[in-house]
Design an enzyme around this catalytic site. Structure first.
Site, short mmCIF file in Angstrom:
data_model
loop_
_atom_site.label_atom_id
_atom_site.label_comp_id
_atom_site.label_asym_id
_atom_site.label_seq_id
_atom_site.Cartn_x
_atom_site.Cartn_y
_atom_site.Cartn_z
N ASN A 132 6.07 0.82 4.72
CA ASN A 132 4.62 0.92 4.91
C ASN A 132 4.22 -0.18 5.88
OD1 ASN A 132 1.85 1.01 4.75
ND2 ASN A 132 1.73 0.17 2.66
N LYS A 171 1.43 -0.73 7.17
CA LYS A 171 0.01 -1.13 7.01
C LYS A 171 -0.66 -1.21 8.39
CE LYS A 171 1.37 -3.69 2.95
NZ LYS A 171 0.89 -4.46 1.82
N HIS A 213 -2.52 3.94 -2.42
CA HIS A 213 -2.01 2.56 -2.32
C HIS A 213 -3.07 1.62 -2.92
CE1 HIS A 213 -0.71 -1.25 -0.60
NE2 HIS A 213 0.48 -0.69 -0.45
N GLU A 216 -4.22 -1.07 -1.98
CA GLU A 216 -5.21 -1.58 -1.02
C GLU A 216 -6.31 -0.55 -0.79
OE1 GLU A 216 -2.38 -2.70 2.02
OE2 GLU A 216 -1.62 -4.24 0.66
N GLU A 260 3.98 0.11 -7.99
CA GLU A 260 3.72 -1.11 -7.23
C GLU A 260 2.77 -2.00 -8.02
OE1 GLU A 260 4.54 -0.49 -2.79
OE2 GLU A 260 2.46 -0.02 -3.12
N GLY A 281 2.74 -8.08 -1.38
CA GLY A 281 2.43 -9.06 -0.34
C GLY A 281 2.31 -10.48 -0.85
N SER A 323 6.93 -6.85 -2.70
CA SER A 323 7.74 -7.98 -2.22
C SER A 323 9.24 -7.72 -2.30
CB SER A 323 7.35 -9.27 -2.96
OG SER A 323 6.00 -9.60 -2.70
C1 PEP Z 1 3.26 -2.22 0.04
O1 PEP Z 1 2.43 -2.42 0.91
O2 PEP Z 1 3.34 -1.09 -0.46
C2 PEP Z 1 4.14 -3.31 -0.37
C3 PEP Z 1 4.96 -3.11 -1.36
O3 PEP Z 1 4.03 -4.47 0.32
P1 PEP Z 1 5.05 -5.73 0.26
O4 PEP Z 1 6.44 -5.19 0.33
O5 PEP Z 1 4.70 -6.55 1.46
O6 PEP Z 1 4.78 -6.44 -1.01
#
Ligand code: PEP
Length: 254
Positions: free
Chosen positions: A9, A11, A96, A98, A169, A175, A214
């Protein structure tokens, strides 16, 4: 046996010039990891470049969101599932955290987007996950159940369910550099699969449940070794060619 999926992803990152090298590297990753499905989800405006760079190789691509409406119409600023298909997308990320937190996407909206993705022939990657305070309050399973059930209630064809992908997630791990332990992630994945099985046992067995939050080259292998973790949804590390390859290799050897 479920085939692992590693989806990046991106973003709101990248530039036309900047993604060229990354796409070349991802193309090469697929050659080294034939047992893994790999996908990248760039910002919409780069989809044409991604399609041109990845066409003919095993790496798929997808959108990070789509409009809940199907067809065309007066929905300024939106992108439909059909448009994503027009650019060769196989996947689309839905719900997601976000989007839920920053753009107010409700469970009901996520369910509508699931249907729109299906109608367009896209594979939805449905994100679910709890906030830190929800985990600390012991309500993780209740939150995941609520988010998941909203989708399960609207699916009318169970083959749509079997094709879909769920990404667990935990919001506190996205992040932040703070990853769920493999056991914490497995616990939730092992809650999700039986919940889907209540709707359709075969679809639940075939369903790929990704972990996201992460994931890096250094922690991917231990996460992917868990019984119900079928790959990863990767944010930050998907922008770094070497890290992303390490993650794909970890999925290959899981
Ligand atoms: C994500 O944006 O779905 C995600 C898991 O981000 P990160 O790997 O940076 O934590």
């Amino acid at each position: 046996m479920r085939r692992p999926l590693v989806a990046g992803n991106w973003k709101m990152n990248g530039s036309r010039a900047g993604i060229k090298g990354l796409l070349e590297a991802v193309r090469a990753d697929a050659v080294q990891t034939p047992g893994v499905d790999i996908a990248v989800c760039p910002p919409f405006v780069y989809l044409a470049d991604v399609e041109a760079a990845l066409k003919g190789c095993a790496v798929a691509w997808g959108g990070q969101n789509l409009c809940q409406e199907t067809g065309a119409g007066a929905f300024t600023g939106e992108i439909s599932g059909e448009m994503l298909r027009d650019f060769g997308c196989r996947y689309v990320i839905i719900g997601h955290s976000e989007r839920r937190a920053l753009y107010g996407e409700s469970d009901a909206m996520v369910a509508r987007k699931f249907l729109a993705a299906n109608a367009a022939g896209l594979i939805p990657i449905v994100c679910v996950g709890e906030l830190l305070e929800e985990r600390e309050a012991g309500t993780t399973e209740a939150v995941i159940a609520r988010q998941l059930d909203a989708v399960l209630e609207v699916v009318d064809a169970t083959d749509a369910l079997a094709r879909a992908v769920i990404a667990y997630e935990p919001v506190w791990a996205i992040g932040t550099g703070r990853t769920a332990t493999p056991a914490q992630a497995q616990d939730v994945h092992d809650f999700i699969r039986p919940r889907v099985a209540r709707r359709d046992k075969d679809a639940a067995a075939a369903l790929r449940i990704l972990y996201g939050g992460s994931v890096k080259g250094s922690n991917a292998a231990e996460l992917f070794a868990m019984a119900d973790i079928d790959g990863g949804l990767i944010g930050g590390a998907s922008l770094k060619a070497e890290e992303f390859l390490e993650i794909c290799l970890a999925a290959q050897s899981a």
